[in-house]
Design a protein around this motif. Structure first.
Motif, PDB file in Angstrom:
ATOM      1  N   UNK A  49     -53.962  -7.033  -2.917  1.00 12.58           N
ATOM      2  CA  UNK A  49     -55.769  -7.329  -4.157  1.00 12.58           C
ATOM      3  C   UNK A  49     -56.252  -5.971  -4.043  1.00 12.58           C
ATOM      4  N   UNK A  50     -56.753  -5.696  -4.824  1.00  7.61           N
ATOM      5  CA  UNK A  50     -57.268  -3.697  -5.322  1.00  7.61           C
ATOM      6  C   UNK A  50     -58.830  -3.997  -5.317  1.00  7.61           C
ATOM      7  N   UNK A  62     -49.821 -14.236   4.871  1.00  3.29           N
ATOM      8  CA  UNK A  62     -50.233 -15.219   5.407  1.00  3.29           C
ATOM      9  C   UNK A  62     -49.133 -16.411   5.212  1.00  3.29           C
ATOM     10  N   UNK A  63     -49.326 -17.563   5.682  1.00  2.00           N
ATOM     11  CA  UNK A  63     -48.677 -18.376   5.241  1.00  2.00           C
ATOM     12  C   UNK A  63     -49.820 -20.022   5.935  1.00  2.00           C
ATOM     13  N   UNK A  74     -52.897  -7.789   7.118  1.00  2.00           N
ATOM     14  CA  UNK A  74     -53.330  -7.309   6.229  1.00  2.00           C
ATOM     15  C   UNK A  74     -52.487  -5.674   6.317  1.00  2.00           C
ATOM     16  N   UNK A  75     -51.644  -4.475   5.244  1.00  2.00           N
ATOM     17  CA  UNK A  75     -51.259  -3.796   5.533  1.00  2.00           C
ATOM     18  C   UNK A  75     -52.046  -2.262   4.192  1.00  2.00           C
ATOM     19  N   UNK A  76     -52.787  -1.737   4.628  1.00  2.00           N
ATOM     20  CA  UNK A  76     -53.755  -0.810   3.807  1.00  2.00           C
ATOM     21  C   UNK A  76     -52.836   0.280   3.058  1.00  2.00           C
ATOM     22  N   UNK A  77     -51.675   0.254   3.561  1.00  6.23           N
ATOM     23  CA  UNK A  77     -50.106   0.963   2.067  1.00  6.23           C
ATOM     24  C   UNK A  77     -50.170   0.057   0.860  1.00  6.23           C
ATOM     25  N   UNK A 104     -40.628   1.754  -2.154  1.00 11.13           N
ATOM     26  CA  UNK A 104     -39.162   2.236  -1.734  1.00 11.13           C
ATOM     27  C   UNK A 104     -40.251   1.284  -0.448  1.00 11.13           C
ATOM     28  N   UNK A 105     -41.473   1.150  -0.596  1.00  6.09           N
ATOM     29  CA  UNK A 105     -41.922   0.465   1.008  1.00  6.09           C
ATOM     30  C   UNK A 105     -41.668  -0.936   0.904  1.00  6.09           C
ATOM     31  N   UNK A 106     -41.077  -1.548   2.192  1.00  2.53           N
ATOM     32  CA  UNK A 106     -40.877  -3.038   2.602  1.00  2.53           C
ATOM     33  C   UNK A 106     -41.634  -3.788   3.534  1.00  2.53           C
ATOM     34  N   UNK A 107     -42.281  -4.726   2.614  1.00  4.92           N
ATOM     35  CA  UNK A 107     -43.411  -5.375   4.120  1.00  4.92           C
ATOM     36  C   UNK A 107     -42.496  -6.785   4.768  1.00  4.92           C
ATOM     37  N   UNK A 108     -42.718  -6.611   5.773  1.00  3.99           N
ATOM     38  CA  UNK A 108     -41.869  -7.663   6.344  1.00  3.99           C
ATOM     39  C   UNK A 108     -42.488  -9.470   7.121  1.00  3.99           C
ATOM     40  N   UNK A 109     -42.674  -9.923   6.768  1.00  8.03           N
ATOM     41  CA  UNK A 109     -43.135 -10.827   7.757  1.00  8.03           C
ATOM     42  C   UNK A 109     -42.448 -12.222   7.917  1.00  8.03           C
TER      43      UNK A 109
END
Length: 135
Positions: A49-50, A62-63, A74-77, A104-109
């Motif tokens: 979201x921008x 989310x799921x 939520x990830x602020x970066x 290079x950022x990795x989001x894990x869920x």
């Protein structure tokens, strides 16, 4: 013009990757990538979201299980920017989803639904899709 791609008979298994390339619209508010077994069962809802009312530019995951949304993470970066071309790689890694972003950022869920096979893929929002590959 909002883009929408919906696949209802995909076959993404543990260890497979979904590679998405495209351009984020210059006036984008948001776009989303949903992976699951259908509209009411989404194991991963990835939603950059921008202009979020609460947090500005943010990555939301989310799921939705049996039609009910879980708790958002939520990830602020948010390394994604309006008007930029991006490559996003989503991977089903068993009990976890991994989302590789351009910086290079990795989001894990967590795979809250415990899905071994993803049969439903939906990409929609302020995004111009140029490439889509399951490997």
């Amino acid at each position: 013009m909002k883009m929408q791609l919906e696949l209802k008979n995909a076959h993404l298994r543990t260890g497979d990757q979904l590679k998405i390339k495209g351009e984020i619209m210059h006036d984008a508010e948001r776009f989303q990538i949903d992976l699951g077994s259908g509209v009411d069962d989404v194991a991963l809802h990835f939603n950059p979201r921008f202009f979020d009312d609460a947090d500005g530019s943010v990555l939301v995951c989310n799921s939705k299980i049996a039609g009910t949304w879980g708790d958002e993470i939520r990830d602020m970066h948010n390394p994604l920017h309006r008007g930029h071309e991006v490559k996003i790689v989503l991977k089903l890694a068993g009990d976890m989803f991994e989302v590789e972003l351009p910086d290079g950022q990795e989001v894990q869920f967590p795979n809250r639904a415990g899905m071994d096979v993803i049969s439903y893929i939906k990409i929609t929002g302020d995004f111009k899709l140029t490439s889509f590959k399951i490997c």
